[in-house]
Design a protein around this motif. Structure first.
Motif, short mmCIF file in Angstrom:
data_model
loop_
_atom_site.label_atom_id
_atom_site.label_comp_id
_atom_site.label_asym_id
_atom_site.label_seq_id
_atom_site.Cartn_x
_atom_site.Cartn_y
_atom_site.Cartn_z
N ASN A 9 0.80 -1.23 0.00
CA ASN A 9 0.00 0.00 0.00
C ASN A 9 0.83 1.28 0.00
O ASN A 9 0.28 2.36 -0.20
N THR A 27 -3.36 7.25 -9.37
CA THR A 27 -4.67 6.64 -9.22
C THR A 27 -4.70 5.32 -9.97
O THR A 27 -4.48 5.28 -11.18
N SER A 70 -11.68 3.16 -8.23
CA SER A 70 -10.34 3.77 -8.24
C SER A 70 -9.81 3.88 -6.83
O SER A 70 -10.57 4.01 -5.87
N ARG A 71 -8.51 3.83 -6.73
CA ARG A 71 -7.82 3.96 -5.45
C ARG A 71 -6.57 4.80 -5.67
O ARG A 71 -5.78 4.51 -6.56
N THR A 72 -6.40 5.84 -4.87
CA THR A 72 -5.24 6.72 -5.01
C THR A 72 -4.20 6.36 -3.95
O THR A 72 -4.54 6.18 -2.78
#
Length: 103
Positions: free
Chosen positions: A22, A72, A88-90
């Motif tokens: 992460n 992103t 989506s994940r930034t």
């Protein structure tokens, strides 16, 4: 949450994006996968992009980050009827440090 139509099939796709790291740094290879798919009508196809540029297809992909900063990650899941959903994940990619060689 999903709804059930009169034919008994689930509708309304839901899923998440899982990352092997992460908080990656430049040159880190990260495995990305779609998790917890529910709803829709299997089988599913998945397309992936980072900052709008395609990086591959499939339930999971790997990517090596070349630059530091915010990016992103986007996954689009499509079911056999053509219904799709995009998540989506930034994340922030850290720089790398070079350790000085001291003699």
């Amino acid at each position: 949450t999903f709804t059930v139509n009169q034919g008994g099939q689930q509708t309304g796709l839901n899923f998440g994006i899982s990352l092997s790291n992460n908080k990656p740094s430049v040159r880190d290879r990260v495995n990305m996968s779609v998790s917890r798919i529910s709803g829709g009508n299997p089988p599913y196809s998945v397309s992936w992009s980072i900052d709008g540029q395609s990086i591959g297809n499939g339930m999971s992909v790997s990517y090596t980050f070349a630059r530091a900063g915010s990016c992103t990650i986007t996954a689009t899941v499509t079911d056999r009827t053509g219904q799709s959903k995009t998540v989506s994940r930034t994340i922030t990619v850290g720089g790398f440090s070079i350790q000085p060689h001291i003699k």
